[in-house]
Enzyme design. Structure first.
Site, PDB file in Angstrom:
ATOM      1  N   GLN A   1       0.830  -1.203   0.000  1.00 31.23           N
ATOM      2  CA  GLN A   1       0.000   0.000   0.000  1.00 31.23           C
ATOM      3  C   GLN A   1       0.868   1.257   0.000  1.00 31.23           C
ATOM      4  OE1 GLN A   1      -3.258  -0.036   2.722  1.00 31.23           O
ATOM      5  NE2 GLN A   1      -4.035   1.885   1.961  1.00 31.23           N
ATOM      6  N   PHE A   2       1.151   1.763  -1.193  1.00 32.30           N
ATOM      7  CA  PHE A   2       1.978   2.959  -1.327  1.00 32.30           C
ATOM      8  C   PHE A   2       1.319   4.180  -0.713  1.00 32.30           C
ATOM      9  CE2 PHE A   2      -0.716   3.511  -4.992  1.00 32.30           C
ATOM     10  CZ  PHE A   2      -0.813   4.881  -5.160  1.00 32.30           C
ATOM     11  N   THR A   3       0.002   4.167  -0.558  1.00 32.29           N
ATOM     12  CA  THR A   3      -0.702   5.338  -0.035  1.00 32.29           C
ATOM     13  C   THR A   3      -0.383   5.611   1.432  1.00 32.29           C
ATOM     14  OG1 THR A   3      -2.690   4.060   0.483  1.00 32.29           O
ATOM     15  CG2 THR A   3      -2.595   5.116  -1.695  1.00 32.29           C
TER      16      THR A   3
END
Length: 148
Positions: free
Chosen positions: A78-80
């Protein structure tokens, strides 16, 4: 490197309505990398997560880790987790690690958890995923290698 850990009774991840990973009791991890992260950060968090005592013993005290309860792990990239929301209403993701390096780090992270004997299910790096879980407790812990 950031990991949001949730103690779960069960969790699953689907892509295009097809389940690609699911677990029963254990940990659901949201995993993000920033520029500069690598094996040092991965090793640190693998050790912390595997040994984190957040499951109840016979007396109801949080004394057991995921290995001691024979729990499983669902790991989701999850890059967010590296969203920058300081300016405007649209988050910036410039702090997130570039995809090729982050994918390699994510694979290394999961392999190192498996090397400890943990059952690790995953989503698919970069895919649009739907995650379902039953949070247990709820217990949610945020690990960040910048704060060690």
């Amino acid at each position: 490197m950031r990991v949001v850990l949730q103690r779960v009774r069960k969790a699953s991840v689907a892509i295009a309505e097809q389940t690609v990973g699911q677990i029963d009791q254990g940990l659901m991890l949201l995993v993000g990398f920033q520029t500069g992260d690598g094996s040092e950060q991965i090793d640190h968090l693998v050790k912390k997560i595997a040994n984190c005592r957040i499951f109840s013993d016979e007396e109801g005290k949080l004394n057991l880790n995921v290995q001691q309860i024979a729990g499983e792990i669902l790991s989701i990239s999850q890059f967010t987790l590296y969203a920058d929301t300081k300016k405007g209403n649209r988050p910036s993701f410039t702090k997130a690690q570039e995809p090729a390096k982050a994918a390699a780090n994510y694979a290394e992270f999961n392999q190192k958890l498996q090397a400890l004997g943990l059952e690790v299910q995953t989503g698919e790096f970069g895919a649009d995923m739907q995650v379902s879980l039953i949070n247990d407790g709820p217990v949610t812990i945020i690990f960040d290698t910048e704060n060690r």
